[in-house]
Design an enzyme around this catalytic site. Structure first.
Site, PDB file in Angstrom:
ATOM      1  N   LYS A  77       0.793  -1.229   0.000  1.00 16.82           N
ATOM      2  CA  LYS A  77       0.000   0.000   0.000  1.00 16.82           C
ATOM      3  C   LYS A  77       0.829   1.285   0.000  1.00 16.82           C
ATOM      4  O   LYS A  77       0.365   2.335  -0.442  1.00 16.82           O
ATOM      5  CB  LYS A  77      -0.948   0.001   1.198  1.00 16.82           C
ATOM      6  CG  LYS A  77      -2.082  -1.001   1.106  1.00 16.82           C
ATOM      7  CD  LYS A  77      -3.150  -0.545   0.132  1.00 16.82           C
ATOM      8  CE  LYS A  77      -4.408  -1.398   0.228  1.00 16.82           C
ATOM      9  NZ  LYS A  77      -5.501  -0.889  -0.595  1.00 16.82           N
ATOM     10  N   ASP A 122      -8.491  -1.080   6.820  1.00 15.25           N
ATOM     11  CA  ASP A 122      -8.419  -2.280   7.648  1.00 15.25           C
ATOM     12  C   ASP A 122      -7.039  -2.415   8.279  1.00 15.25           C
ATOM     13  O   ASP A 122      -6.836  -3.189   9.193  1.00 15.25           O
ATOM     14  CB  ASP A 122      -8.665  -3.523   6.804  1.00 15.25           C
ATOM     15  CG  ASP A 122      -7.441  -3.849   5.965  1.00 15.25           C
ATOM     16  OD1 ASP A 122      -7.177  -3.103   4.990  1.00 15.25           O
ATOM     17  OD2 ASP A 122      -6.712  -4.795   6.308  1.00 15.25           O
TER      18      ASP A 122
END
Length: 401
Positions: A77, A122
């Site tokens: 990410k 998350d």
């Protein structure tokens, strides 16, 4: 219990939409990897050729790109959020990232008032936001949906972010953060888009394409044009769409078959592909899957339009498919490399294993064209970001068939 469900993409065949190529052109890919290459601690992540597993499963090749090694973050990410922040600041400073590296940009960012970047996550995306904000000397606010692990929360806080776990599912947390950002004049840095919020999500998607640029250079015995199948896991679809679009462009439109893989409890893209209108479909409820990074109920509409155009198949998979993928990657055959893969990173390999080893799926293999001439690409998007659950799966047999 039904382990997998699948649907082929009737919209691609009917030509309902066309892929937007300019944002993922070869020129844009070079721009992205050029900037990433100038960042601290940058180095390409490994691409493993699992030849022993290929022989065992009866395919020509299986290649695994291991993003657990990215920037020390244990997940991919950081690529998206670092490029999005860089693009945001370059726009504020009227700079062109084509001719600006990290050091130069960061020095000029110091002349701007400090920003607060806010996001829902998350874990992996939020960790990337916290890390990138710290690199640029900014603040980060991170909100996590209910059920998020304490280890992922602490990993985000370790980068200096203000982070907490909410009593909401992922999609409701996204909406809450979007509202808070507007009220508090924070900069929302979310990896999904909606009407009126497309620019930063697009930057994030472009940031992921460094993965493809590296793969192109790392493939030795085959070229990108010789890859026959790419299996891409999806939450909102941003990662899968960006990788699929980049490969499509680099192979001049003759891309491999694109297989999208989701958790059965959060399979919004699978349901979008099933729906007769081809419009994005939201899944409601708790989205209860151990694949936390994929527990998203609403597609990124930008990503969906790309996947609707160039995706071939959409699979919805039970958690045990992911668990098998974790065990296969973590317990290699012979001289194959060991890959530590978390729940969201492993489901594509778990599906490959299921398709090639389950005799009951012979017709599905035939439909997908999986045979001894197939070269398969899989991307492991995370390592053991929840170490406790990783051990439960790999050591203790959680989610056994």
């Amino acid at each position: 219990m039904e382990k997998i469900k699948w649907v082929d993409n009737k919209f691609k065949k009917l030509g309902f939409s066309t892929v937007e190529t300019k944002h993922f052109s070869e020129r844009e890919l070079k721009k992205v990897i050029s900037f990433h290459s100038s960042m601290p601690e940058y180095k390409p992540t490994p691409l493993h050729d699992l030849s022993e597993l290929s022989n065992s499963l009866g395919v020509k090749g299986i290649y695994v790109k291991d993003e657990s090694k990215r920037f020390g973050l244990n997940a991919f990410k950081g690529l998206g959020v670092s490029y999005a922040m860089a693009s945001y600041f370059a726009k504020e400073l009227a700079l062109d990232l084509d001719s600006t590296n990290y050091d130069s940009l960061n020095e000029q960012v110091k002349s701007l008032p400090k920003s607060t970047f806010a996001t829902a996550t998350d874990g992996n995306h939020g960790k990337g936001v916290a890390w990138a904000a710290s690199l640029f000397g900014q603040q980060a606010k991170v909100y996590m949906p209910k059920g998020s692990s304490q280890s992922r929360l602490k990993a985000i806080q370790n980068y200096g972010a203000d982070a907490c776990i909410m009593d909401l599912n992922y999609d409701d947390t996204v909406q809450m953060v979007a509202n808070l950002a507007e009220i508090n004049d924070w900069t929302l840095i979310q990896d999904t888009a909606w009407d009126g919020y497309e620019e930063i999500p697009l930057y994030i998607m472009q940031g992921y394409t460094t993965i493809v640029s590296e793969i192109t250079k790392q493939l030795k015995d085959v070229s990108l044009n010789e890859i026959t199948h790419v299996f891409l896991q999806a939450g909102v679809g941003s990662f899968a769409a960006s990788i699929a679009a980049a490969i499509y462009n680099l192979t001049s439109g003759s891309s491999p078959k694109v297989v999208i893989v989701e958790p059965s409890k959060a399979d919004c893209l699978y349901h979008s592909a099933l729906h007769p209108t081809g419009t994005p479909q939201r899944i409601y409820g708790d989205l209860a899957t151990m694949m936390a990074g994929l527990a998203c109920g609403e597609p990124n509409p930008v990503g969906w339009e790309i996947l609707k155009s160039i995706g071939d198949y959409f699979f919805s998979c039970d958690d045990l498919i992911s668990a098998n993928g974790m065990r296969v990657l973590g317990n290699p055959i012979g001289k194959d490399s060991k890959v530590i893969s978390g729940e969201s990173g492993s489901v594509s390999m778990g599906l490959v294993y299921e398709l090639m080893s389950n005799a009951e799926l012979e017709q599905v293999r035939y439909k997908l064209g999986l045979d001894n001439s197939s070269n398969i690409l899989v991307i492991n998007t995370e390592g053991d970001t929840d170490p406790i659950n990783y051990r439960k799966v790999v050591w203790e047999g959680l989610c056994l068939n």
